[in-house]
Design a protein around this motif. Structure first.
Motif: not given
Length: 396
Positions: A129-136
């Motif tokens: 989830a963090d990856l999707s939020r920080c690096f869309p």
């Protein structure tokens, strides 16, 4: 017979230029022999180098303590090299490393976290989830997590780094000879270097830092055991109006479950043609180049279409929305040694030493590798260093 030089470094790439800089800090009489970058790689008949590029990943974290030390010592001197040369080459964009989450039993992220703790490097561990939020702009396979090294990580411009090392070396008195060495021999108590242009140069000692071309026929008096692999990189052109979409993109190392899809990627970088490209590397299989002629032909080819197509398929999911019609490829090589570490060692002659074998990990570490090569030439051995491996060479 008096030597023309005290030391000759053969090869003006990342390791050779670094060695010449470090040697000329302490002594006079250093020469650096090697050709410049070819104007047209497709028709060039001479040797090539793999630093003809604008971006290579740099990071302080490596699970292997030897490579970690080589990298960290090099990175610590980047600022000094930039300041002394006046040539910027270091870009702190951060480096993101992504792989299946630790709970799956996959070891990559666990090993990266352990290495960061050992090195005292600050990192941020990111969930899916963090990856999707920080690096869309990235699309990773399900069940991944990542480690972000901000701080000192990012990328270096290898062309600019070589130019910076060379500029400092020349200011310190190094004589730059733009010729191509074809042989180096121990003759009459001297190291004798002969070039394709007909030159003959002598030195008390010579250091061969010719990258993959260190295995070129007749360059050394004994064949070096080192494997040279063809590698293809693919460039995706990014239009000026699209750059905002990728703002803040870090360098990326992606280790999905399928080993054939392991890749590295550089953020958008402007190249000498004025255009901006996003670069991906990582071949799905190996092609070994067995000699000088094969290496030259490989560089002229510009890379393999099969690898380009492999990268196109990966990028369809990894960077959704990327224009995959504006693509091009480039050819480089990776030199792998039997030990998995650089070769920084004498040959059978005490007057001729080797500095080669980057193993696909040496761009960020090249200054320290060059320093160790300079120390070997000066002292006959690498002294007082906490490296637990010998950096030895094998022949025959």
């Amino acid at each position: 017979m008096a030597a023309d030089f005290r030391f000759i470094v053969i090869g003006c790439g990342m390791m050779g230029a670094a060695a010449a800089r470090h040697l000329s800090k302490d002594v006079d009489g250093v020469a650096l022999i090697g050709p410049g970058e070819p104007a047209d790689p497709k028709t060039h008949q001479g040797v090539f180098a793999s630093h003809y590029d604008e971006a290579r990943i740099t990071r302080t974290i490596d699970p292997d303590p030897v490579w970690a030390l080589l990298a960290n010592r090099s990175i610590a001197r980047y600022g000094e090299i930039e300041q002394e040369s006046g040539i910027p080459f270091y870009h702190k964009t951060g480096c993101l490393m992504v792989a299946p989450e630790r709970a799956s039993g996959h070891a990559y992220i666990r090993n990266i976290c352990a290495a960061a703790e050992t090195l005292g490097t600050g990192i941020e561990v990111l969930s899916q989830a963090d990856l999707s939020r920080c690096f869309p702009y990235f699309g990773f396979e399900p069940g991944c997590e990542g480690v972000l090294e901000a701080g000192e990580a990012g990328y270096v411009n290898p062309r600019a780094l070589v130019a910076a090392q060379s500029r400092i070396a020349e200011r310190q008195g190094v004589r730059r000879i733009i010729e191509t060495a074809v042989s180096v021999r121990d003759e009459g108590g001297l190291a004798v270097v002969r070039t394709a242009e007909g030159g003959t140069y002598t030195a008390e000692k010579a250091l061969v830092a010719a990258g993959g071309f260190s295995i070129a026929e007749n360059l050394l008096s004994e064949p070096l055991q080192m494997s040279v692999y063809a590698r293809t990189v693919t460039f995706f052109e990014i239009g000026e109006g699209e750059l905002g979409r990728y703002a803040g993109m870090p360098s990326l190392i992606y280790e999905p479950r399928d080993p054939s899809k392991h890749i590295y990627m550089l953020p958008p970088v402007r190249y000498p043609d004025g255009k901006v490209y996003l670069k991906i590397g990582g071949d799905q299989d190996d092609v070994i180049l067995t000699g000088d002629a094969e290496m030259r032909a490989w560089f002229r080819s510009g890379g393999r279409e099969a690898v380009r197509d492999h990268h196109l398929a990966i990028m369809e999911h990894l960077v959704a929305g990327l224009d995959r019609t504006r693509v091009s490829t480039g050819a480089c090589v990776v030199s792998k040694t039997p030990s998995g570490y650089p070769i920084i060692a004498p040959t059978s002659s005490p007057r001729i030493a080797l500095l080669t074998g980057g193993c696909g990990a040496a761009a960020k570490s090249s200054d320290e590798i060059g320093r160790l090569g300079a120390q070997l030439l000066l002292n006959g051995q690498i002294e007082d260093e906490p490296y637990p491996v010998p950096f030895s060479a094998s022949f025959g």
